[in-house]
Scaffold this active site. Structure first.
Site, PDB file in Angstrom:
ATOM      1  N   HIS A 163      -3.405  10.924 -27.648  1.00 16.83           N
ATOM      2  CA  HIS A 163      -3.809   9.704 -26.957  1.00 16.83           C
ATOM      3  C   HIS A 163      -4.567   9.105 -28.204  1.00 16.83           C
ATOM      4  O   HIS A 163      -4.318   7.920 -28.430  1.00 16.83           O
ATOM      5  CB  HIS A 163      -4.676   9.703 -25.757  1.00 16.83           C
ATOM      6  CG  HIS A 163      -3.431  10.292 -24.776  1.00 16.83           C
ATOM      7  ND1 HIS A 163      -4.169  10.866 -23.366  1.00 16.83           N
ATOM      8  CD2 HIS A 163      -2.430  10.340 -24.529  1.00 16.83           C
ATOM      9  CE1 HIS A 163      -3.209  11.324 -22.760  1.00 16.83           C
ATOM     10  NE2 HIS A 163      -1.982  10.663 -23.289  1.00 16.83           N
ATOM     11  N   GLU A 183      -5.771  16.741 -10.509  1.00 22.28           N
ATOM     12  CA  GLU A 183      -6.369  17.053 -11.827  1.00 22.28           C
ATOM     13  C   GLU A 183      -7.921  17.409 -11.645  1.00 22.28           C
ATOM     14  O   GLU A 183      -8.776  16.726 -12.510  1.00 22.28           O
ATOM     15  CB  GLU A 183      -5.983  16.205 -12.695  1.00 22.28           C
ATOM     16  CG  GLU A 183      -6.181  16.700 -14.469  1.00 22.28           C
ATOM     17  CD  GLU A 183      -5.912  15.788 -15.349  1.00 22.28           C
ATOM     18  OE1 GLU A 183      -4.840  15.279 -15.333  1.00 22.28           O
ATOM     19  OE2 GLU A 183      -6.622  15.719 -16.278  1.00 22.28           O
ATOM     20  N   ASN A 219      -2.652  18.723 -20.431  1.00 23.66           N
ATOM     21  CA  ASN A 219      -2.809  17.856 -21.347  1.00 23.66           C
ATOM     22  C   ASN A 219      -3.426  18.550 -22.751  1.00 23.66           C
ATOM     23  O   ASN A 219      -3.683  18.124 -23.604  1.00 23.66           O
ATOM     24  CB  ASN A 219      -4.464  17.195 -21.118  1.00 23.66           C
ATOM     25  CG  ASN A 219      -4.132  16.421 -19.663  1.00 23.66           C
ATOM     26  OD1 ASN A 219      -3.460  15.618 -19.870  1.00 23.66           O
ATOM     27  ND2 ASN A 219      -5.108  16.346 -19.276  1.00 23.66           N
ATOM     28  N   LYS A 252       1.869  11.213 -11.385  1.00 22.59           N
ATOM     29  CA  LYS A 252       1.098  10.354 -12.017  1.00 22.59           C
ATOM     30  C   LYS A 252       1.702   9.023 -12.508  1.00 22.59           C
ATOM     31  O   LYS A 252       2.715   9.168 -13.282  1.00 22.59           O
ATOM     32  CB  LYS A 252       0.448  11.079 -13.365  1.00 22.59           C
ATOM     33  CG  LYS A 252      -0.785  11.929 -13.084  1.00 22.59           C
ATOM     34  CD  LYS A 252      -1.128  12.204 -14.493  1.00 22.59           C
ATOM     35  CE  LYS A 252      -2.616  13.170 -14.576  1.00 22.59           C
ATOM     36  NZ  LYS A 252      -3.013  13.707 -15.559  1.00 22.59           N
ATOM     37  N   HIS A 292      -2.932  16.599 -25.862  1.00 22.45           N
ATOM     38  CA  HIS A 292      -2.807  15.441 -25.527  1.00 22.45           C
ATOM     39  C   HIS A 292      -4.176  14.547 -25.841  1.00 22.45           C
ATOM     40  O   HIS A 292      -4.163  13.083 -26.017  1.00 22.45           O
ATOM     41  CB  HIS A 292      -2.453  15.032 -23.961  1.00 22.45           C
ATOM     42  CG  HIS A 292      -1.091  15.234 -23.734  1.00 22.45           C
ATOM     43  ND1 HIS A 292      -0.467  16.422 -23.886  1.00 22.45           N
ATOM     44  CD2 HIS A 292      -0.173  14.324 -23.303  1.00 22.45           C
ATOM     45  CE1 HIS A 292       0.696  16.120 -23.688  1.00 22.45           C
ATOM     46  NE2 HIS A 292       1.181  14.964 -23.135  1.00 22.45           N
ATOM     47  N   GLU A 328       7.195  18.194 -25.305  1.00 20.26           N
ATOM     48  CA  GLU A 328       6.723  18.348 -24.343  1.00 20.26           C
ATOM     49  C   GLU A 328       7.430  19.753 -23.423  1.00 20.26           C
ATOM     50  O   GLU A 328       6.992  20.361 -22.721  1.00 20.26           O
ATOM     51  CB  GLU A 328       6.902  17.175 -23.023  1.00 20.26           C
ATOM     52  CG  GLU A 328       6.034  16.017 -23.712  1.00 20.26           C
ATOM     53  CD  GLU A 328       4.573  16.242 -23.153  1.00 20.26           C
ATOM     54  OE1 GLU A 328       4.100  17.131 -22.516  1.00 20.26           O
ATOM     55  OE2 GLU A 328       3.835  14.909 -23.452  1.00 20.26           O
ATOM     56  N   LYS A 371       5.738  22.783 -14.462  1.00 24.34           N
ATOM     57  CA  LYS A 371       4.653  21.736 -13.964  1.00 24.34           C
ATOM     58  C   LYS A 371       4.722  21.473 -12.634  1.00 24.34           C
ATOM     59  O   LYS A 371       3.579  21.091 -11.878  1.00 24.34           O
ATOM     60  CB  LYS A 371       5.506  20.309 -14.575  1.00 24.34           C
ATOM     61  CG  LYS A 371       4.624  19.132 -14.095  1.00 24.34           C
ATOM     62  CD  LYS A 371       4.696  18.038 -15.106  1.00 24.34           C
ATOM     63  CE  LYS A 371       3.638  16.916 -14.769  1.00 24.34           C
ATOM     64  NZ  LYS A 371       3.816  15.797 -15.583  1.00 24.34           N
ATOM     65  N   HIS A 403       5.183   8.637 -28.307  1.00 27.15           N
ATOM     66  CA  HIS A 403       4.358   9.744 -27.608  1.00 27.15           C
ATOM     67  C   HIS A 403       4.682  11.250 -27.789  1.00 27.15           C
ATOM     68  O   HIS A 403       3.607  12.152 -28.138  1.00 27.15           O
ATOM     69  CB  HIS A 403       4.408   9.733 -26.195  1.00 27.15           C
ATOM     70  CG  HIS A 403       3.506  10.444 -25.299  1.00 27.15           C
ATOM     71  ND1 HIS A 403       2.206  10.587 -25.162  1.00 27.15           N
ATOM     72  CD2 HIS A 403       4.026  11.509 -24.266  1.00 27.15           C
ATOM     73  CE1 HIS A 403       1.902  11.430 -24.321  1.00 27.15           C
ATOM     74  NE2 HIS A 403       2.755  12.215 -23.867  1.00 27.15           N
ATOM     75  N   ARG A 433      -4.862  21.560 -13.631  1.00 30.29           N
ATOM     76  CA  ARG A 433      -3.616  20.640 -14.014  1.00 30.29           C
ATOM     77  C   ARG A 433      -4.126  20.068 -15.340  1.00 30.29           C
ATOM     78  O   ARG A 433      -3.007  19.500 -16.014  1.00 30.29           O
ATOM     79  CB  ARG A 433      -3.624  19.303 -12.920  1.00 30.29           C
ATOM     80  CG  ARG A 433      -2.559  18.419 -13.511  1.00 30.29           C
ATOM     81  CD  ARG A 433      -1.981  17.565 -12.506  1.00 30.29           C
ATOM     82  NE  ARG A 433      -1.180  16.311 -12.879  1.00 30.29           N
ATOM     83  CZ  ARG A 433      -0.440  15.818 -12.068  1.00 30.29           C
ATOM     84  NH1 ARG A 433      -0.439  15.889 -10.897  1.00 30.29           N
ATOM     85  NH2 ARG A 433       0.359  14.687 -12.615  1.00 30.29           N
ATOM     86  N   ARG A 453       0.752  -1.558  -0.014  1.00 34.71           N
ATOM     87  CA  ARG A 453      -0.029  -0.048   0.072  1.00 34.71           C
ATOM     88  C   ARG A 453       0.991   1.367  -0.114  1.00 34.71           C
ATOM     89  O   ARG A 453       0.428   2.364   0.407  1.00 34.71           O
ATOM     90  CB  ARG A 453      -0.949  -0.070   1.224  1.00 34.71           C
ATOM     91  CG  ARG A 453      -2.028  -1.031   1.153  1.00 34.71           C
ATOM     92  CD  ARG A 453      -3.206  -0.852   1.688  1.00 34.71           C
ATOM     93  NE  ARG A 453      -4.174  -2.051   1.829  1.00 34.71           N
ATOM     94  CZ  ARG A 453      -3.982  -2.955   2.672  1.00 34.71           C
ATOM     95  NH1 ARG A 453      -3.186  -2.761   3.658  1.00 34.71           N
ATOM     96  NH2 ARG A 453      -4.806  -4.022   2.774  1.00 34.71           N
TER      97      ARG A 453
END
Lengths: 380, 380
Positions: free
Chosen positions: A262, A247, A255, A154, A258, A196, A237, A277, A251, A132
């Site tokens: 994606h 997010e 994207n 993330k 993106h 990026e 960032k 990517h 945030r 955990r």
């Protein structure tokens, strides 16, 4: 814009991510890898290290890190995953967790991710769910990972339904961005990461975009401009993540480009021979600006300037540049609709009123997107 | 101790879990299942529901819940996992995540776990990692789940290295404990859950232990004593979780009896025909008190009283009561050492200075444990 005095050659740049109770530092500079053992030892005296990397990076950089850990008296075990996006799977996650448990990595130990985005995302997720949650350290070895995936917590894996649909928010305890490691990247991989970098200018920093236009070749060459670019991106960032870790608001600006990206990655089967990517992001950035222009939001000259800069760098900016094609407008929109930023069927986009003036646009009609994509495809 | 006036038959008892930003309510009472749709609708207006349950519970209770959701205008999809501990695996986790994505469960939707501890642990974990976190509601259908696993946010799966070694802290948004659902449990299953009820008396509430000794048969019979027992347990757990969500301190007290219990479950291959979790806990509780007595910490009469109560209820309290045996003292200690509460090789135990006087004892020597277990085995 000139590079600040404390970022002159040889300097180490520090960026803090100000998250309450889980604040951490990003160290940026050339040849920091040999200082990693000291930084890790300070973080967790007496801890064991599980060093997770991929086959490619292991050969290039693992021995140097292991030697420095050994010299500092820190026990480490190396775990190697196959390189490539396919490793962001439940199968690899289960195997890595099993390996970490077999090595008796406990709650006070440290998991180190040495590699690009795939290694960082998978390793961070494994660290998030092992017992955990155990602490992990990111040592990103690609430009993309240094300016994006290693910062912000993330982590995750892909699903047949889309990229990064399974994961956790799990902040690293430390990020070490050794910009000299980027010397071993191929030109294609470096440029993909650069998409990026320039994104941060497009989001809310027009001065940085100007600077990128003037300095991109020096960023690639590896002078202090590279360290500066990494630091600007990490600072931008870090600021966004500190105000919206999960997010729920701002945030989402990260994207930019993106939602298209994606979809393109999905339609090319995450096949890095066709599209990586960062290349998908480059096309996505150009599309986001042209789509904003079409919606009457963004001056045409800004959309042109974005595409022209990407072209100059040698990045793609049009759908036709995807090797093997992308499928129809309907297929592209369908691929976008499976993105996790969809709320009850409505598409959320990041649009722009100009360079450095992006904003979150919830409730963009899918039909509007389809018509735009169809015209882009027809334009060839 | 008498039952408070607001817990008379037919009353609904509310318990709050006071976690900042993620506080939630536990509703306890008979026949609350038919009110679940209203509670879920209040929580997330307009959300879809993914209802996760197992084959056994689906047949008994899913139709009633689905009918009430349907009547309230809430769309729901049923997902059924195989009953039993073996479902807490990476394979089932991947399959469930895939099913949730296929049903287009998004960030604002609700995942409902209807079942015992296995369903709750697996479903909660899937909700934790789906799109990096969606809300989930626990509707526990076993006594064990109502008083323990559904409250507190521990979710996870098992590994070949041990139980619950992979997981997340993910708090439910709501817990609905319908005590009438427990009428369908077998006597064995109910009694196993009772071990976790009486544990709260042993930890820090000697008055509750007294009350349990006098009222255990009424708790089983299903009168207001049952609701009261569930409420006392949930309140005790909620208080501990609120002050130490991530088990960095006090929360470890909830593991009273569990270091032994997990070892026994591991050595019996998680085979519920031989030993279920609550039975392992019952033996673990008795062992923890006898071990405390042996260390000169706990009066012998308290250790005897704990075992005598478990015997009266019909729960096991000795290693020899494990069908098929447990293996040697060395094997038991080795099985304990893989527990995740191990820090750098040292065993942490929950010991007791008497009934209701338990405490965390880090640094218990493995040899001390081995000698105790060997004597327990020799005593037969």
């Amino acid at each position: 814009m000139t590079i600040p005095a404390d970022e002159k050659p040889g300097a180490r740049i520090g960026v803090s991510v100000a998250l309450e109770g889980r604040a951490y530092d990003i160290h940026i500079g050339r040849h920091l890898l040999c200082e990693a053992a000291g930084l890790i030892g300070d973080l967790a005296p007496g801890a064991k290290v599980a060093l997770v990397t991929d086959g490619t990076v292991a050969a290039l950089h693992a021995p140097a890190l292991e030697a420095s850990l050994h010299q500092a008296g820190i026990a480490s075990t190396r775990m190697v995953i196959p390189p490539g996006e396919a490793s962001k799977s439940f199968g690899q996650l289960a195997a890595l967790c099993d390996e970490l448990l077999a090595a008796k990595i406990e709650r006070n130990d440290i998991v180190v991710a040495l590699g690009g985005g795939v290694v960082g995302d998978l390793t961070g997720f494994a660290a998030a769910i092992l017992r955990r949650g155990v602490r992990f350290v990111q040592i990103p070895t690609s430009l993309l990972a240094q300016v994006d995936s290693s910062v912000g917590g993330k982590t995750g894996i892909n699903s047949s339904h889309g990229k990064n649909l399974i994961g956790a928010f799990h902040q690293p305890a430390l990020v070490i961005a050794d910009t000299a490691l980027l010397d071993t990247l191929s030109e294609r991989e470096f440029k993909a990461g650069y998409a990026e970098v320039v994104k941060y200018g497009l989001i809310d920093d027009p001065g940085f975009f100007d600077w990128c236009e003037a300095n991109w070749s020096r960023i690639i060459a590896g002078g202090p401009e590279r360290d500066h670019a990494v630091a600007v991106a990490c600072r931008a960032k870090a600021a966004i993540v500190a105000r919206d870790e999960r997010e729920e608001g701002d945030r989402a600006l990260l994207n930019l480009g993106h939602t298209f990206a994606h979809a393109l990655e999905r339609l090319t089967g995450y096949d890095s021979r066709r599209l990586v990517h960062g290349e998908a992001v480059a096309i996505g950035l150009a599309l986001a600006f042209r789509f904003s222009q079409r919606l009457g939001l963004c001056p045409g000259q800004d959309a042109v300037r974005v595409a022209r800069h990407l072209d100059a760098v040698g990045l793609p900016s049009r759908l036709r540049q995807v090797p093997g094609g992308t499928g129809s407008a309907d297929e592209i929109v369908a691929a976008m609709a499976q993105d996790k930023k969809v709320k009850r069927g409505v598409l959320t986009f990041i649009l722009a009123r100009g360079i450095g003036r992006s904003f979150i646009a919830p409730g963009v009609a899918a039909e509007e997107v389809r018509a735009f994509v169809a015209d882009e495809l027809a334009a060839g």
